[in-house]
Scaffold this active site. Structure first.
Site, PDB file in Angstrom:
ATOM      1  N   PHE A 174       0.864  -1.178   0.000  1.00 29.81           N
ATOM      2  CA  PHE A 174       0.000   0.000   0.000  1.00 29.81           C
ATOM      3  C   PHE A 174       0.902   1.230   0.000  1.00 29.81           C
ATOM      4  O   PHE A 174       1.636   1.472   0.948  1.00 29.81           O
ATOM      5  CB  PHE A 174      -0.952   0.064   1.201  1.00 29.81           C
ATOM      6  CG  PHE A 174      -1.846   1.270   1.112  1.00 29.81           C
ATOM      7  CD1 PHE A 174      -2.984   1.244   0.326  1.00 29.81           C
ATOM      8  CD2 PHE A 174      -1.523   2.463   1.747  1.00 29.81           C
ATOM      9  CE1 PHE A 174      -3.795   2.372   0.181  1.00 29.81           C
ATOM     10  CE2 PHE A 174      -2.315   3.592   1.611  1.00 29.81           C
ATOM     11  CZ  PHE A 174      -3.460   3.552   0.828  1.00 29.81           C
ATOM     12  N   ASP A 186       9.129   2.933   2.185  1.00 29.29           N
ATOM     13  CA  ASP A 186       7.937   3.707   2.516  1.00 29.29           C
ATOM     14  C   ASP A 186       7.711   3.577   4.022  1.00 29.29           C
ATOM     15  O   ASP A 186       7.227   2.552   4.501  1.00 29.29           O
ATOM     16  CB  ASP A 186       6.735   3.179   1.722  1.00 29.29           C
ATOM     17  CG  ASP A 186       5.465   3.987   1.990  1.00 29.29           C
ATOM     18  OD1 ASP A 186       5.417   4.717   3.001  1.00 29.29           O
ATOM     19  OD2 ASP A 186       4.512   3.868   1.193  1.00 29.29           O
ATOM     20  N   LYS A 210       2.246  11.019   7.421  1.00 27.09           N
ATOM     21  CA  LYS A 210       1.382  10.729   8.566  1.00 27.09           C
ATOM     22  C   LYS A 210       1.812  11.435   9.863  1.00 27.09           C
ATOM     23  O   LYS A 210       1.520  12.600  10.025  1.00 27.09           O
ATOM     24  CB  LYS A 210       1.241   9.214   8.738  1.00 27.09           C
ATOM     25  CG  LYS A 210       0.435   8.607   7.570  1.00 27.09           C
ATOM     26  CD  LYS A 210      -0.259   7.308   7.877  1.00 27.09           C
ATOM     27  CE  LYS A 210      -1.298   6.999   6.803  1.00 27.09           C
ATOM     28  NZ  LYS A 210      -0.927   5.961   5.870  1.00 27.09           N
TER      29      LYS A 210
HETATM   30  C1  LIG Z   1      -1.083   6.053   4.391  1.00 29.89           C
HETATM   31  C2  LIG Z   1      -0.005   5.519   3.561  1.00 29.89           C
HETATM   32  C3  LIG Z   1       0.325   6.094   2.315  1.00 29.89           C
HETATM   33  C4  LIG Z   1      -0.469   7.215   1.695  1.00 29.89           C
HETATM   34  O1  LIG Z   1      -0.552   8.335   2.487  1.00 29.89           O
HETATM   35  P1  LIG Z   1      -1.724   9.414   2.245  1.00 29.89           P
HETATM   36  O2  LIG Z   1      -1.372  10.547   3.156  1.00 29.89           O
HETATM   37  O3  LIG Z   1      -3.012   8.749   2.603  1.00 29.89           O
HETATM   38  O4  LIG Z   1      -1.664   9.788   0.794  1.00 29.89           O
HETATM   39  C5  LIG Z   1       1.405   5.562   1.635  1.00 29.89           C
HETATM   40  N1  LIG Z   1       2.111   4.530   2.127  1.00 29.89           N
HETATM   41  C6  LIG Z   1       1.823   3.961   3.314  1.00 29.89           C
HETATM   42  C7  LIG Z   1       2.667   2.833   3.805  1.00 29.89           C
HETATM   43  C8  LIG Z   1       0.741   4.417   4.056  1.00 29.89           C
HETATM   44  O5  LIG Z   1       0.430   3.819   5.212  1.00 29.89           O
END
Ligand SMILES: *Cc1c(COP(=O)(O)O)cnc(C)c1O
Length: 405
Positions: free
Chosen positions: A145, A230, A259
């Site tokens: 994700f 990520d 985040k």
């Molecule tokens: C939440 C998340 C994203 C995307 O972030 P947004 O602020 O919702 O665009 C990308 N990678 C990971 C691992 C995430 O948990």
């Protein structure tokens, strides 16, 4: 409508009637929060075990973060990058000192930061490594994700995230998560980068297995392929380290964050990298109107300081272990597997349990807010300011709900 009191049912009706139906939330309408606790419009109190997907690691409405937000809001909130502001430089200096990378590029949402990493990798490949223009391929992993833009869903393996959104962006190859031999075989002269979550959160707190990240670092370094982690959800203390990749003793080329960088207040994300990679961006190559705005930068500076100075990383490590051990004592016919690192725990239920949603709804009635992920997993990810007593309180409720038929 300003002063009349709307009930939970009224507010849900408004949202359902006038909002897009792109989410299926639990039917709790929150209008107040402090620390690990949130309250609904009827005054019921709940312990937040999602922490906005780890965007609220510091706890809701942290006093130091809110104070910084208010103070900065009274001074200047947005300049755009056409001019400079007095918060961006200090944020870049502080975040690079903390992370050990030489440069930071700020964006807003996590998806934008992932897009930024992809652009950095491509430009680096064509301008520095010498890959033929438009030929570069980035490896991603099944179950990933990384966000919701059209390019990012191009390499998602979740059918729903892609269905109806094509045509997709080329230049990505998807391999099985944790399969180092597949990576070794797949890398060729046009492979420019690998993007990986050190632990897959949305997939259900899934680890790629011991040694995978270390091997991935070796294999990518040997072939001059960028390793991009990520850390949007796994970073900033969630797993008991500042960044989850530290558990594996590696150093990626690009670290993607978001985040919790916004301290639960507002969106700020970005990428960390050294000069060789970040140097590919020249004025005008990439940007964002709100990226690096002084309000978000002021908040991010305090948000990071709170994580470090208030011991949230250590708390996550210590209480995460304690929580996982307490959960192992629960006897339930439904639990298939318990997984976790730090305060990031997945309870995977057996398929015959009928999905995690009904357990999350039962937990809500007990005063605990959790969100199921991928049908069968209950994800536990409270704000990192949680106490041992609050974990004991949660274990009691989880034991009760997981004992139901
Ligand atoms: C939440 C998340 C994203 C995307 O972030 P947004 O602020 O919702 O665009 C990308 N990678 C990971 C691992 C995430 O948990």
């Amino acid at each position: 409508m300003n002063k009349e009191l709307l009930s939970t049912a009224d507010l849900i009706r408004l949202e359902e009637a006038h909002g897009a139906h792109n989410y299926h939330p639990l039917d709790v309408v929150i209008n107040r929060a402090q620390g690990v606790w949130v309250w609904d419009v009827e005054g019921n109190k709940y312990l937040d075990f999602l922490a906005a997907y780890s965007a609220v690691n510091q706890g809701h409405c942290h006093p130091r973060i809110i104070a910084a937000l208010k103070e900065q809001a009274d001074k200047v909130t947005l300049t755009s990058r056409a001019f400079r502001n007095d918060q961006l430089g200090p944020l870049c200096a502080e975040i690079t000192r903390l992370s050990g990378y030489s440069r930071f590029l700020p964006m807003n949402s996590g998806a934008e930061a992932v897009e930024t990493a992809i652009k950095a990798a491509r430009k680096w490949a064509y301008k520095v490594k010498g890959v033929a223009e438009d030929r570069g391929e980035i490896i991603a992993f099944s179950g990933n994700f990384h966000g919701r833009t059209t390019t990012i869903v191009s390499f998602s393996t979740d059918e729903q995230y892609r269905d109806g959104f094509g045509p997709f962006t080329p230049g990505f190859r998807i391999l099985p998560y944790g399969d180092i031999d597949a990576v070794t075989r797949a890398i060729n002269d046009e492979t420019i980068a690998v993007i990986v979550e050190p632990i897959q959160g949305e997939s259900g707190i899934v680890s790629p297995g011991p040694g995978f990240l270390a091997r991935l670092r070796e294999v990518t370094a040997a072939r001059q392929v960028l390793l991009m982690t990520d850390e949007i959800q796994s970073g900033l203390g969630r797993t008991g380290k500042l960044f989850c990749y530290e558990h594996d003793g590696i150093r990626p080329d690009i670290v993607i964050i978001g985040k919790a960088l916004g301290g639960g207040c507002l969106p700020i994300s970005g990428i960390l990298a050294d000069d060789e990679v970040m140097g590919v961006f020249k004025p005008g190559d990439h940007g964002s109107t709100f990226g690096g705005n002084p309000l978000a930068c002021a908040v991010a500076r305090v948000a990071m300081r709170v994580i470090v100075e208030e011991g949230l990383i250590e708390n996550s490590a210590k209480l995460g272990d304690y929580f996982l051990n307490r959960l192992r004592e629960i006897s339930s016919p439904h639990i298939k597997e318990l997984r976790g690192k730090g305060l990031w725990i997945g309870i995977e239920l057996k398929p015959e349990a009928g999905g995690a949603r009904r357990f999350c709804e039962a937990l809500m009635k007990e005063g605990m807010l959790c969100k199921e992920t991928h049908t069968h997993t209950i994800r536990l990810a409270p704000p990192l300011v949680i106490s041992k007593d609050e974990i004991d309180w949660a274990v009691e409720r989880l034991a009760k709900v997981l004992a139901m038929a």
